[in-house]
Motif scaffolding. Structure first.
Motif, PDB file in Angstrom:
ATOM      1  N   GLN A   1      11.216  33.546 -62.526  1.00 21.40           N
ATOM      2  CA  GLN A   1      12.167  34.408 -63.205  1.00 21.40           C
ATOM      3  C   GLN A   1      12.959  35.274 -62.232  1.00 21.40           C
ATOM      4  O   GLN A   1      13.973  35.838 -62.587  1.00 21.40           O
ATOM      5  CB  GLN A   1      11.443  35.289 -64.216  1.00 21.40           C
TER       6      GLN A   1
ATOM      7  N   PRO B   1       5.514  48.718 -64.318  1.00 22.94           N
ATOM      8  CA  PRO B   1       6.083  48.136 -63.102  1.00 22.94           C
ATOM      9  C   PRO B   1       5.600  48.872 -61.858  1.00 22.94           C
ATOM     10  O   PRO B   1       5.475  50.104 -61.860  1.00 22.94           O
ATOM     11  CB  PRO B   1       7.582  48.335 -63.286  1.00 22.94           C
ATOM     12  N   GLN B   2       5.345  48.102 -60.855  1.00 24.50           N
ATOM     13  CA  GLN B   2       4.765  48.690 -59.652  1.00 24.50           C
ATOM     14  C   GLN B   2       5.852  49.311 -58.780  1.00 24.50           C
ATOM     15  O   GLN B   2       6.935  48.764 -58.660  1.00 24.50           O
ATOM     16  CB  GLN B   2       4.029  47.632 -58.856  1.00 24.50           C
ATOM     17  N   PRO B   3       5.552  50.414 -58.170  1.00 23.33           N
ATOM     18  CA  PRO B   3       6.507  50.984 -57.227  1.00 23.33           C
ATOM     19  C   PRO B   3       6.532  50.167 -55.942  1.00 23.33           C
ATOM     20  O   PRO B   3       5.611  49.433 -55.662  1.00 23.33           O
ATOM     21  CB  PRO B   3       5.947  52.385 -56.969  1.00 23.33           C
TER      22      PRO B   3
ATOM     23  N   TRP C   1      -1.932  39.615 -60.185  1.00 20.47           N
ATOM     24  CA  TRP C   1      -0.670  40.010 -60.787  1.00 20.47           C
ATOM     25  C   TRP C   1       0.463  39.899 -59.770  1.00 20.47           C
ATOM     26  O   TRP C   1       1.527  39.370 -60.056  1.00 20.47           O
ATOM     27  CB  TRP C   1      -0.798  41.427 -61.344  1.00 20.47           C
TER      28      TRP C   1
ATOM     29  N   ARG D   1      13.585  41.953 -68.357  1.00 22.97           N
ATOM     30  CA  ARG D   1      13.188  42.427 -69.678  1.00 22.97           C
ATOM     31  C   ARG D   1      14.180  41.976 -70.730  1.00 22.97           C
ATOM     32  O   ARG D   1      13.824  41.523 -71.813  1.00 22.97           O
ATOM     33  CB  ARG D   1      13.128  43.955 -69.688  1.00 22.97           C
TER      34      ARG D   1
ATOM     35  N   SER E   1      -0.999  35.187 -69.860  1.00 23.51           N
ATOM     36  CA  SER E   1       0.386  35.605 -70.078  1.00 23.51           C
ATOM     37  C   SER E   1       1.232  35.444 -68.823  1.00 23.51           C
ATOM     38  O   SER E   1       2.428  35.221 -68.912  1.00 23.51           O
ATOM     39  CB  SER E   1       0.431  37.049 -70.559  1.00 23.51           C
ATOM     40  N   HIS E   2       0.616  35.573 -67.667  1.00 20.03           N
ATOM     41  CA  HIS E   2       1.366  35.422 -66.418  1.00 20.03           C
ATOM     42  C   HIS E   2       0.593  34.501 -65.497  1.00 20.03           C
ATOM     43  O   HIS E   2      -0.063  34.959 -64.559  1.00 20.03           O
ATOM     44  CB  HIS E   2       1.577  36.774 -65.747  1.00 20.03           C
TER      45      HIS E   2
ATOM     46  N   ALA F   1       2.703  46.677 -51.346  1.00 21.95           N
ATOM     47  CA  ALA F   1       2.627  45.895 -52.574  1.00 21.95           C
ATOM     48  C   ALA F   1       1.595  46.461 -53.538  1.00 21.95           C
ATOM     49  O   ALA F   1       1.765  46.415 -54.732  1.00 21.95           O
ATOM     50  CB  ALA F   1       2.293  44.454 -52.248  1.00 21.95           C
TER      51      ALA F   1
ATOM     52  N   THR G   1      -0.083  34.564 -76.114  1.00 21.63           N
ATOM     53  CA  THR G   1       0.258  35.163 -74.823  1.00 21.63           C
ATOM     54  C   THR G   1       1.625  35.817 -74.811  1.00 21.63           C
ATOM     55  O   THR G   1       1.948  36.565 -73.899  1.00 21.63           O
ATOM     56  CB  THR G   1       0.261  34.078 -73.733  1.00 21.63           C
ATOM     57  N   GLY G   2       2.448  35.521 -75.811  1.00 20.48           N
ATOM     58  CA  GLY G   2       3.787  36.090 -75.826  1.00 20.48           C
ATOM     59  C   GLY G   2       4.769  35.343 -74.959  1.00 20.48           C
ATOM     60  O   GLY G   2       5.906  35.769 -74.797  1.00 20.48           O
ATOM     61  N   ILE G   3       4.332  34.230 -74.383  1.00 21.41           N
ATOM     62  CA  ILE G   3       5.264  33.449 -73.566  1.00 21.41           C
ATOM     63  C   ILE G   3       6.202  32.681 -74.489  1.00 21.41           C
ATOM     64  O   ILE G   3       5.774  32.096 -75.479  1.00 21.41           O
ATOM     65  CB  ILE G   3       4.505  32.467 -72.658  1.00 21.41           C
TER      66      ILE G   3
ATOM     67  N   HIS H   1       8.225  34.781 -69.536  1.00 22.91           N
ATOM     68  CA  HIS H   1       6.988  35.544 -69.689  1.00 22.91           C
ATOM     69  C   HIS H   1       7.287  36.933 -70.211  1.00 22.91           C
ATOM     70  O   HIS H   1       8.357  37.479 -69.953  1.00 22.91           O
ATOM     71  CB  HIS H   1       6.260  35.625 -68.351  1.00 22.91           C
ATOM     72  N   PRO H   2       6.369  37.473 -70.944  1.00 22.49           N
ATOM     73  CA  PRO H   2       6.597  38.834 -71.438  1.00 22.49           C
ATOM     74  C   PRO H   2       6.712  39.793 -70.266  1.00 22.49           C
ATOM     75  O   PRO H   2       6.183  39.518 -69.194  1.00 22.49           O
ATOM     76  CB  PRO H   2       5.355  39.125 -72.283  1.00 22.49           C
ATOM     77  N   PRO H   3       7.389  40.906 -70.479  1.00 27.48           N
ATOM     78  CA  PRO H   3       7.468  41.899 -69.404  1.00 27.48           C
ATOM     79  C   PRO H   3       6.069  42.309 -68.970  1.00 27.48           C
ATOM     80  O   PRO H   3       5.098  42.110 -69.691  1.00 27.48           O
ATOM     81  CB  PRO H   3       8.201  43.066 -70.051  1.00 27.48           C
ATOM     82  N   SER H   4       6.016  42.871 -67.804  1.00 24.46           N
ATOM     83  CA  SER H   4       4.734  43.128 -67.159  1.00 24.46           C
ATOM     84  C   SER H   4       3.745  43.794 -68.101  1.00 24.46           C
ATOM     85  O   SER H   4       4.095  44.703 -68.833  1.00 24.46           O
ATOM     86  CB  SER H   4       4.958  44.016 -65.946  1.00 24.46           C
ATOM     87  N   PRO H   5       2.514  43.320 -68.069  1.00 29.25           N
ATOM     88  CA  PRO H   5       1.485  43.927 -68.899  1.00 29.25           C
ATOM     89  C   PRO H   5       1.105  45.320 -68.412  1.00 29.25           C
ATOM     90  O   PRO H   5       0.672  46.152 -69.175  1.00 29.25           O
ATOM     91  CB  PRO H   5       0.310  42.965 -68.749  1.00 29.25           C
ATOM     92  N   SER H   6       1.301  45.538 -67.127  1.00 29.06           N
ATOM     93  CA  SER H   6       1.029  46.871 -66.587  1.00 29.06           C
ATOM     94  C   SER H   6       2.379  47.475 -66.243  1.00 29.06           C
ATOM     95  O   SER H   6       3.359  46.773 -66.100  1.00 29.06           O
ATOM     96  CB  SER H   6       0.163  46.750 -65.329  1.00 29.06           C
TER      97      SER H   6
ATOM     98  N   TYR I   1      14.026  38.455 -71.761  1.00 27.97           N
ATOM     99  CA  TYR I   1      12.903  38.207 -72.638  1.00 27.97           C
ATOM    100  C   TYR I   1      13.236  38.667 -74.055  1.00 27.97           C
ATOM    101  O   TYR I   1      12.976  37.986 -75.034  1.00 27.97           O
ATOM    102  CB  TYR I   1      11.668  38.943 -72.124  1.00 27.97           C
TER     103      TYR I   1
ATOM    104  N   ALA J   1       7.775  45.095 -54.436  1.00 29.77           N
ATOM    105  CA  ALA J   1       6.654  44.196 -54.662  1.00 29.77           C
ATOM    106  C   ALA J   1       6.993  42.780 -54.220  1.00 29.77           C
ATOM    107  O   ALA J   1       6.140  42.043 -53.795  1.00 29.77           O
ATOM    108  CB  ALA J   1       6.279  44.197 -56.124  1.00 29.77           C
TER     109      ALA J   1
END
Lengths: 895, 586
Positions: free
Chosen positions: A263, B33-35, A254, A695, A462-463, A232, B89-91, B26-31, A698, B38
Motif C-alpha cells: 500500500q 501510528p508510530q512516530p 507490525w 486511510r 489483519s496485516h 522504528a 479481519t476487515g481486509i 488492509h484496515p488502518p493500523s490497529p495500533s 480504505y 517507520a
C-alpha cells in the motif's frame, strides 16, 4: 496425528538407533532422499553492451584433472548419508591445487542465458533476482544479475575470460604447479594481448581486502541499522506497557508488515546498489564507471525425478530460500574475488587455472553447504517447540529435560559450564523474552500455562506478515536493538554430551511454532477455480445469488454487476465539457492552464488518462455523471489527499462549495495526469500524501464497488514441516554449518577457518532480510568446558583465541541452581519448569528496572545497581540485552 | 497477503496490457501510528526510473494510436469494480481493471510488461535475440513469437526492490480467431515482501494452475465448438494473408475479450472471487503460535475479583432493576488497575495525600515507616484513624503496593471497627474506639492521624503534610522489626537512595514482589500441595534464599503471601497433582 516429517523420520530412525538413554540419540535427517552434489550447477554469464553474451563459467563444462589419481570429478563421489559432506580433498591437498579442464559449455547454455538476463534494461543499476522452473529436465534456476563496477580509465577493452578460454586448447590440460613450463598452444599471443587488459593487474600490488564493503560498509550498515531500529521502535512510555504482553514481538511483526506493505508502493528497503566488482577497490574511485555490463550468476538445481522427493525438495527450497540466497551471495563474492585475483596473473593458462580453481572451490563450498543444510541431522524433539505443540506430552518432556540438565550441571560443575552457556544463550538468543513477558489477558483454559498471544494472532490476520521471517528472527535472537543475530555451536568429541547440551539449549533457544493450513485435494471445489460452477451451470443467478442487504444500500445486486450499466456513461463527455468551462469561469486566474488542457478535453476520459481511465477516470465519470452528494464524497479521495482533508473538514460536502472544490481538483488532476503521461518522473507522489491516502483509500472504497461474498474453502490445519524451528536446530553434525541457529560438531577445525568470514558475511548479506548490526556466534566446547562468544565486530582477542570468554551471570547461575535443587528435592518436574519460567520472568522484570534506571543516568553506578536492584556487574550484559527488546534506548545509553 | 494479483494479456494490437487486478486493502493500523520514519527509503530516484518512463511513454503513445480493444479490457469503463470484505479481519479485496493507486499502477504495468515480453519463462529451443526491446518493437516481435513459440508457459519469479517482486505464470488461451489460434496471458502476483513471495511459490503455483487450467479448459470447449461451426484454419488457408496486415484485416474480431473466449458471462466476478480468495489464503497459509508469559498472580487475582464483582453486580441488578455503572471491558480495567491500585474515588477527595512510598517514609520517618511496612508485610491489621479520609486512603494506596494484590483487603474508611479477617487495611474516623483484644494484639498496628493546630491552614501547601498532621504509631508487637524480612531490607535501600527515581523504586518493588511471589509458589507447592515434612521444608527455604538473618520474618511473609495466590493457580497445582497421581498409579 503424525506429521509428514515424523513419517519420514520414523523410517530412518531405525538405522540410527543409538540405544543410549540420552534422549537426543535419535537425530534425524531432513531429506527423504539422497541429494547429489552434482545436482547443483553454476553458470556465470556476462552480458556486455558491445560484445554480447559470454559464458564466464559453467560447472558442467569443467572437468577436474588429476595427475596422480584418476578420480574425474569430485562431485561424482557423493557423501554417504551418515558421513559429512567434506570437501576434504581440497583442504588436504591445499599445497597442490587440482587442475581443471574447461570444455565447451553445454548446449543449453545459450537458452539459460536468455532466461537469466531476459530483457532487464541496462540502465537499472541494482541487482535483480529471478527464479525459473524448468520443466524438462526438472530444474530450478536461481539467478542474480548484477551491474558491474569496473574502475578503468585506460582499459576500455572488454576482453573476457572467454578470450582466455579460447586461447587455450580445449583438450589441453595445464598444470599450475609447473609455472613457466606450461605449454601454451599455438597463436596464444594475440589472445593474450587481447585479454591482457581485462586481466591486467592494476597497479596496486598489495593484497586487496576481501570486499570494498567490508571497509566502509561495515560500520555504515551497523550504524544505520541501529539507528533505524531505534527510530522504528517507538520508545515505550516507561511503566505504561507493563501489561502489553508480547509488545516487542508485536512491534517487530507490525513493522515488518508495514515495511513490506504494497500500500505504500514500492519502497526500496534495502541497498539496491549491489554491484559486481570487476576491479580492485583502489580503482573504484575512478569516475569513469562503466555500467553497461552485467554479470549473471546462476545456480541450477536438478530436481529429483520422483514426484514426492521433488515435492519435498521444492518445499524445503522455497521455505528456506533466504538461506540459499545468502550462500549465493557468498558465492558471488568469491567469484568476484577470483576474477580480480586472476587478472594479476600475466600468463594466460595459469590465469585460467587460478580462476577455475577459485570458482570451483567456492562452488564446492556452496554445494557442501546446501547439501549439509538439506541433509544434516536435526534435533528430533526440540524441547520448547515440542512443549508448545504437544501439551499432552508435557510431563515426560519436562522430566527428561530436567534430567538432562542436572546431568550436565554435574558434569561441568567446576567450571560453571552450564551457567556460562546459558548466560550467553539468554543474552543473545533473545526470543525467550516475549515468552515470559506477562500477558494481561486471562488464560483461556483453566491451566496456568502460557497463553498464545492474541494480539499477534490478530495482527497476523489483519496485516499479514511472513511468519517464516518472524521465526527466523526469533531463532537468531534478532529481537533487540540494534539488531544482532546469533548462532550457537557446541563442539565436542563426546557425541552424547554434545547432544545433551543441544537438547537442553533447544529449550532456551525459542521461536514460534508454525501451523500450515492447506486445502484438501478436492480440486473442483477450490475457490481458485473460477469456472467450476460455470461448467455445471452457467446461470449467473445460481453462481452468485443476489443478496440484497438492507444494511448496505450501496452494495448492489449482483446481476447488475454482471451486466453493468449503472451509470449513464453517455453523459460523461458532456459533463466533462461543462465542467472545464466552469473551471475557467470560476477560476479566472488559471485560465492559462485551462486553455492548455482544453484541446484534449473532448476525449478527456479516453485520451488524457490513457488506459488509466478505469482506475482514475472511471471514478471521475461516476462523479461527473451523478451529481448526488453521496458520490461527491467519493471524489474527495481522488484529488490530492491533503487538500481533500481540508475540504472535508470545511464541511463543503454539498452545494456550491463542493462543486467548486470538485472543479479545482479535477482541473489539477487533469494537469498532473497529463504530466504523468508525458513523463513518469512524477509518478510517485509525496510520502505525506500517501500516508494520509492510506486511510482514505480504505474508507473511500466503501461506496463504489459491487460487493461479492468472499469465497471460503475448507482448510486442514497441520503442523508445518518446512519451518526454521524444525530445520535450524541441528543435531550432532559431521561438519560445521553456517546457517543453523544451533548445532553440534565434533571438531572446531573448520569452524576456526570459516567462522570470522561467515560472521562478516552475515552482516553484509543477512538471511534475515533486514539490516543487521552485528553477527555473533556462541561456541561452547564440551571438551574444554569453555564458552566463548565470537563477534563480527573484530576485537583483539588474547592468545589467538576465537572469541571472548563469557562472564557467568550471577542471576542465571542462581536460577539454574535453584531449579535443579528443586528437581533434586523431587518436586514435580512440570512444576520445576514452571518455576524456571517464573525465574526467567524475574530476569525480564529486572531488565525493566534497569531500563528505567538508565533513563536518568549519565553514568552507571554498578554498586548502586547491586544494592538497590540486585543487579551485579556480571548481570548487566544480559539484562541490557533483554532490556533492548522492550526499551530500545538502552543500547544508546550504554554505548 | 500483502500483495496484489493481476491478470495480464498480450494483446495482438496493443501489446502487454493489464486486464484485471485484485488488491487487498488492509484496515488502518490497529495500533496508533508510530512516530518516526517507520518506513525508511528513498523514493525519488528519478534516474532509476528510466525504464519505467519508457514503458509509460510507450503505453501512452500506443494508446493514442489506437484505442483499447475488447481484448485489452475486462470491466467496462463504467463498471465500478468488485469488492469483497473479510469481516473477520476487515481486509477488503478490490478488483478493477487497474490498481487505483498511481504507484501501484506503474508497478503492475511493469510486472505485466516484464511477464509477457521480457522474461523468458521456460526452457524452449528458440533463441530470442531481440528481447531487450521494450517499446513498439515488442509488439511486432510478438506477432512472430506468438506464431513460432507456442509453449512459453510456466512460472517465474523476478523483481527488484525498485519495482517490487513478481511471481508470474504465463499461459495460453485458445482462440479460434487469433493468430496461432491462441492468446497469451499471464497472472502476476506482485508483492514487496520478496521472501514471503518466494516462500509462497509452491502454494501460488498450485492454485494458479487450477485457475489457469480452468480458464483454459473452458476456453477450449468454446474453441472446439467454434471450430465445428466454422473451421478457421480452412478459412485462413484459403485466404492469402501476410502476418503484418493480418490482425488489421480482422479488425472487427481481432481482439476478443476473455469473456467471449470462455463464454463465461460472469467471468470477472468469478475471477475476483478466485483472486481474493488466493490473497486471503496465501496470507493465512502459515500461522504462528506465539506464546507470551503467563499472567502475573496480581493480574489473575484482579481478574478473579472482577468476575466475582460482576457476578455480584448482575445479581444485584436482577434484584434492583439495574442502574449501576456499566463495567468497562475486562482487560481495560485490569490494565488500569494493575500496578497502580488506584481507587477512582481518591481523586475526588481534596487535601494532602501521600504520593509514594518514599514520600510516606519521609513523612513518617525511617523507623516508623519501617515498623509500619513490617506490619503490612507480615499481614497484620493496619489501622489508620483520623479525620481526613483522603489522606488515609492515599496512605493505603501507597502501602498496598508492598503486597500482592491477593493479600490486600482494604476498608478505606469506616465508622466502626472491622475484624482483622475482613480487612488488613482499615481506615477509621477519629472517634472510633479500638476493641481491647485488638489493641493488645501483636498482630495489629494503629496509626493515629492528629491535626496539628496552626493558625492559618491556607498558607500551607498541600504537600507539607507534616505541618498539618502528626502521626502516632502504636502496636502491642514486641518483636524486633529491624531484622527482616529480606524484601523490606532491600526495599529500604532503594527508598533511601535519592538517586533512584520514584519509577525505578516502584519497578524495583515489583521485581522484589515477583521474586518473593515465586518463592511463595514453591513453598505452597511444597508444603500445601505435596505436604512435605519440616526437614524438607527447611531445605526449600534455604534454596529459596529465605534463611539467614530475618528468617523468621521471611517465613511469616511467605506464609501470609500464600493467602494471596490466585484461586486459579492453587487449583491448577492441586489438579496437576491429582492428574500426576493418577498417571503414576496407572
Amino acid at each position: 496425528m503424525p506429521t509428514l516429517l515424523q513419517k519420514l523420520f520414523s523410517k530412518r530412525a531405525v538405522g540410527n538407533g543409538n540405544a543410549r538413554d540420552c534422549s537426543t540419540a535419535v537425530e534425524k535427517c531432513w531429506a527423504s532422499a539422497e541429494f547429489d552434489l552434482a545436482q547443483i550447477r553454476l553458470i556465470v554469464y556476462q552480458d556486455c553492451e558491445r560484445r554480447g553474451r559470454q559464458v564466464l563459467f559453467d560447472s558442467k563444462a569443467i572437468h577436474k584433472l588429476d595427475a596422480s589419481e584418476l578420480t574425474a570429478d569430485e562431485t561424482k563421489t557423493p557423501p554417504n548419508r551418515s558421513g559429512a559432506c567434506h570437501i576434504g580433498s581440497q583442504a588436504s591437498e591445499k599445497d597442490k591445487p587440482p587442475t581443471y579442464q574447461y570444455t565447451r559449455p553445454a548446449s543449453d547454455v545459450n537458452m539459460l542465458g536468455e532466461m537469466m538476463f531476459g530483457s532487464v534494461s541496462m540502465s537499472y543499476k541494482g541487482s535483480t533476482l529471478k527464479i525459473h522452473h524448468i520443466r524438462s529436465p526438472p530444474q530450478l534456476m536461481v539467478s542474480k544479475v548484477f551491474s558491474t563496477r569496473f574502475g578503468s580509465s585506460t582499459s576500455g577493452s572488454t576482453n573476457t575470460l572467454q578470450d582466455s578460454y579460447e586461447s587455450m586448447s580445449q583438450t589441453f590440460p595445464s598444470h599450475t604447479s609447473s609455472i613457466g613450463v606450461c605449454r601454451v598452444p599455438s597463436a596464444p599471443l594475440l589472445c593474450l594481448a587481447r585479454s591482457a587488459s581485462f586481466f591486467a593487474a592494476h597497479s596496486n600490488p598489495v593484497d586487496m581486502p576481501s570486499r570494498g564493503h567490508s571497509e566502509d560498509g561495515d560500520s555504515g550498515i551497523a550504524r544505520s541499522a541501529s539507528l533505524s531500529s531505534l527510530l522504528a521502535t517507538p520508545l515505550p512510555s516507561p511503566g505504561s506497557s507493563f501489561s502489553s504482553g508480547c509488545a516487542s514481538s508485536y512491534q517487530r511483526r507490525w513493522h515488518r508488515s508495514q515495511a513490506t506493505s504494497l500500500q505504500h508502493g514500492p519502497i526500496p528497503r534495502w541497498n539496491t546498489e549491489e554491484m559486481f566488482s570487476l576491479s580492485d577497490e583502489s580503482c573504484s574511485s575512478n569516475p569513469a564507471m562503466i555500467r553497461r555490463k552485467k554479470i549473471a550468476i546462476s545456480i541450477i538445481i536438478s530436481l529429483p525425478e520422483r514426484e514426492e522427493e521433488n515435492h519435498n525438495f521444492q518445499e524445503f527450497f522455497f521455505s528456506h530460500f533466504p538461506l540459499f540466497e545468502s550462500h549465493m551471495n557468498k558465492l558471488k563474492t568469491a567469484i568476484e574475488r577470483a576474477m580480480i585475483v586472476c587478472r594479476r596473473i600475466a600468463e594466460s593458462s595459469q590465469r585460467v587455472q587460478v580462476y577455475l580453481c577459485r570458482v570451483m572451490e567456492a562452488l564446492g563450498e556452496f554445494r557442501m553447504t546446501v547439501w549439509n543444510l538439506y541433509m544434516a541431522p536435526r534435533i528430533s524433539e526440540p524441547v520448547w517447540l515440542s512443549m508448545i505443540s504437544q501439551s499432552t506430552e508435557r510431563n515426560p518432556l519436562c522430566q527428561r529435560f530436567l534430567k538432562e540438565m542436572s546431568l550436565l550441571m554435574d558434569h561441568g560443575a567446576k567450571s560453571q559450564f552450564l551457567s556460562a552457556l546459558l548466560t550467553a544463550v539468554l543474552t543473545h538468543h533473545l526470543a525467550w523474552v516475549p515468552t515470559v513477558m506477562p500477558s494481561s489477558l486471562p488464560p483461556i483454559k483453566t491451566t496456568c500455562q502460557k497463553p498464545a498471544s492474541q494480539t499477534v494472532d490478530l495482527l497476523a490476520k489483519s496485516h499479514p506478515y511472513n511468519p517464516l521471517w518472524a521465526q527466523l528472527g526469533d531463532l537468531y535472537g534478532a529481537l533487540g536493538s540494534p539488531v544482532r543475530v546469533c548462532r550457537t555451536v557446541v563442539v565436542g568429541r563426546r557425541r552424547e554430551l554434545v547432544q545433551r547440551v543441544l537438547y537442553i539449549l533447544s529449550y532456551f533457544i525459542r521461536c514460534s511454532d508454525l501451523q500450515e493450513h492447506v486445502q484438501p485435494q478436492a480440486q473442483m471445489e477450490n475457490p481458485a477455480n473460477p469456472c467450476s460452477s460455470q461448467t455445471t451451470d452457467p446461470t449467473p443467478e445460481k453462481t452468485f445469488p443476489p443478496k440484497p442487504d438492507p444494511l448496505k444500500p450501496t452494495a448492489c445486486v449482483i446481476d447488475k454487476a454482471l451486466n453493468p450499466e449503472p451509470f449513464p456513461g453517455t453523459s460523461v463527455e458532456q459533463n466533462n465539457h461543462t465542467l472545464l468551462t466552469d473551471t475557467k469561469s470560476t477560476n479566472p486566474s488559471s485560465s492559462l492552464e485551462s486553455s492548455t488542457v482544453r484541446p484534449g478535453c473532448a476525449e478527456m476520459g479516453q485520451e488524457c488518462f490513457g488506459e488509466d481511465s478505469d482506475s482514475v477516470g472511471g471514478g471521475l465519470e461516476h462523479i461527473l455523471a451523478n451529481q448526488s452528494p453521496l458520490l461527491h464524497r467519493v471524489q474527495f479521495h481522488i484529488g490530492s489527499p491533503r487538500e481533500t482533508e481540508n475540504e472535508g473538514q470545511a464541511g463543503g460536502l454539498s452545494g456550491v462549495g463542493c462543486g467548486r472544490g470538485l472543479d479545482r481538483k479535477l482541473h489539477q488532476r487533469l494537469l498532473t495526469d497529463i504530466r504523468r503521461n508525458e513523463s513518469s518522473d512524477s509518478a510517485l507522489g509525496d510520502s505525506d500524501d500517501e500516508e494520509t491516502s492510506q486511510r482514505e483509500l480504505y474508507m473511500a472504497t466503501e461506496q463504489k464497488e459491487y460487493e461479492l461474498p468472499l469465497p471460503t474453502c475448507q482448510v486442514e490445519s497441520r503442523a508445518s514441516v518446512n519451518h526454521f524451528g524444525r530445520s535450524l536446530l541441528g543435531g550432532y553434525c559431521p561438519q560445521y554449518m553456517p546457517d543453523f541457529a544451533l548445532h553440534g560438531i565434533s571438531s572446531d577445525l573448520r569452524l576456526k577457518q570459516c567462522l570470522v568470514s561467515d560472521l562478516e558475511h552475515t552482516v553484509l548479506h543477512p538471511a534475515l532480510d533486514e539490516p543487521v548490526a552485528e553477527a555473533l556466534c556462541i561456541v561452547a566446547d564440551t571438551d574444554r568446558l569453555s564458552v566463548q562468544v565470537v563477534t563480527s565486530q573484530r576485537r583483539v582477542c588474547e592468545g589467538g583465541q576465537l572469541g571472548r570468554d563469557v562472564m557467568v551471570s550471577n542471576l542465571v547461575h542462581t536460577l539454574i541452581t535453584s531449579v535443579l535443587q528443586l528437581y533434586a528435592l523431587n518436586i514435580a518436574s512440570d512444576f520445576c519448569v514452571m518455576h524456571l519460567e517464573d525465574r526467567l520472568q524475574e530476569l525480564y522484570f529486572k531488565s525493566r528496572s534497569l531500563a528505567e534506571y538508565l533513563i536518568g543516568q549519565t553514568r552507571v553506578h554498578v554498586k548502586e545497581l547491586g544494592l538497590a536492584l540486585g543487579i551485579e556487574s556480571s548481570d548487566i550484559p544480559l539484562l541490557a540485552a533483554v532490556a533492548s527488546t522492550h526499551s530500545p534506548y538502552v543500547a544508546q545509553i550504554l554505548l | 497477503m500483502n500483495a496484489l494479483v493481476a491478470l495480464c494479456h498480450f494483446c495482438e494490437l496493443h501489446g502487454p496490457r493489464t486486464l484485471f487486478c485484485t488488491e487487498a486493502v488492509h484496515p488502518p493500523s490497529p495500533s496508533p501510528p508510530q512516530p518516526g520514519p517507520a518506513i525508511p527509503g528513498d523514493r525519488d530516484r528519478e534516474a532509476d526510473r528510466e525504464g519505467e518512463g519508457l514503458t509509460m511513454r510507450a503505453n501512452s503513445s500506443a494508446t493514442q494510436r489506437a484505442d483499447m480493444c475488447e481484448g485489452c479490457r475486462s470491466l467496462p469503463a463504467s463498471h465500478p469494480g468488485f469488492v469483497s470484505v473479510d469481516s473477520e479481519t476487515g481486509i477488503r479485496y478490490l478488483s478493477h481493471q487497474h490498481p487505483r493507486q498511481q504507484q501501484l499502477f506503474s508497478v503492475v504495468r511493469q510486472a505485466c510488461v516484464r511477464s509477457l515480453s521480457c522474461e523468458v519463462c521456460s526452457h524452449q529451443l528458440i533463441k530470442l535475440n531481440f528481447i531487450q526491446i521494450i517499446c513498439i518493437c515488442v509488439i511486432l516481435v510478438y506477432y512472430l513469437l506468438l506464431q513460432v513459440c507456442p509453449g512459453r508457459e510456466g512460472p517465474i519469479f523476478f523483481g527488484d526492490e525498485q519495482h517490487g517482486f513478481v511471481f508470474s505464470h504465463t499461459f495460453f488461451i485458445k482462440d479460434s480467431l487469433a493468430r496461432g489460434f491462441q492468446r497469451w496471458y499471464s497472472i502476476v502476483v506482485v508483492a514487496m515482501d520478496r521472501i514471503y513471495l518466494i516462500n509462497s511459490w509452491p502454494f501460488l503455483l498450485r492454485h494458479l494452475r487450477l485457475t489457469i487450467q480452468s480458464l483454459q479448459n473452458t476456453a477450449l470447449k468454446v474453441f472446439d465448438s467454434e471450430q465445428c461451426v466454422c473451421p478457421q484454419r480452412a478459412v485462413r488457408m484459403n485466404s492469402a494473408f501476410s502476418p503484418a496486415v493480418f490482425p488489421h484485416q480482422r479488425s472487427g474480431n481481432a481482439a476478443r475479450s476473455l469473456t467471449s473466449l470462455t463464454q463465461h458471462p460472469n467471468l470477472w466476478a468469478s475471477l475476483h472471487s478466485s483472486f481474493s480468495w488466493l490473497l486471503k489464503a496465501c496470507g493465512s497459509r502459515l500461522t504462528e503460535k506465539l506464546l507470551e508469559g503467563a499472567p502475573t498472580e496480581d493480574t489473575l487475582v484482579l481478574i478473579e475479583r472482577q468476575t466475582e464483582q460482576e457476578e455480584e453486580m448482575s445479581g444485584w441488578e436482577g434484584a434492583e432493576g439495574g442502574g449501576s455503572n456499566p463495567q468497562p471491558s475486562q482487560s481495560e480495567s485490569v490494565q488500569a488497575k494493575d500496578f497502580q491500585f488506584d481507587d477512582t474515588r481518591q481523586e475526588d477527595l481534596l487535601g494532602p495525600k501521600f504520593k509514594s512510598l518514599r514520600h510516606l517514609r519521609q513523612v513518617l520517618g525511617a523507623s516508623d515507616f519501617r515498623q509500619l511496612a513490617w506490619h503490612v508485610l507480615m499481614g497484620n491489621q493496619v489501622m489508620w484513624r483520623g479525620a481526613d479520609p483522603g489522606l488515609i486512603q492515599s496512605a493505603f494506596n501507597v502501602l498496598k503496593a508492598l503486597l500482592p494484590v491477593g493479600c490486600v483487603r482494604a476498608i478505606p474508611y469506616s465508622p466502626h471497627y472491622e475484624e482483622a479477617y475482613r480487612c488488613n487495611f482499615l481506615g477509621l474516623s477519629p472517634d472510633v474506639p479500638i476493641p481491647a483484644h485488638v489493641s493488645s494484639s501483636e498482630f495489629s498496628v494503629l496509626v493515629d492521624v492528629l491535626n496539628v493546630e496552626r493558625g492559618c491552614v491556607n498558607h500551607v501547601s498541600d504537600d507539607d503534610i507534616l505541618s498539618l498532621y502528626q502521626f502516632n504509631i502504636s502496636s502491642a508487637n514486641t518483636q524486633a522489626t529491624d531484622k527482616g524480612p529480606t524484601l523490606l531490607n532491600k526495599m529500604e535501600v532503594a527508598l533511601s537512595n535519592e538517586n533512584l527515581s520514584v519509577e525505578v523504586v516502584s519497578l524495583c518493588l515489583l521485581c522484589l514482589k515477583e521474586e518473593w511471589m515465586n518463592k511463595v509458589k514453591v513453598l505452597f507447592k511444597f508444603s500445601k500441595v505435596d505436604g512435605r515434612g519440616k526437614e524438607d521444608t527447611q531445605k526449600v527455604l534455604a534454596l529459596l534464599g529465605a534463611t539467614g538473618p530475618g528468617e523468621e520474618d521471611n517465613v511469616r511473609l511467605l506464609k501470609f503471601w500464600m493467602t494471596g495466590l490466585s484461586k486459579l493457580y492453587k487449583s491448577h497445582l492441586m489438579t496437576a497433582v491429582r492428574v500426576g497421581e493418577r498417571t503414576l498409579s496407572q
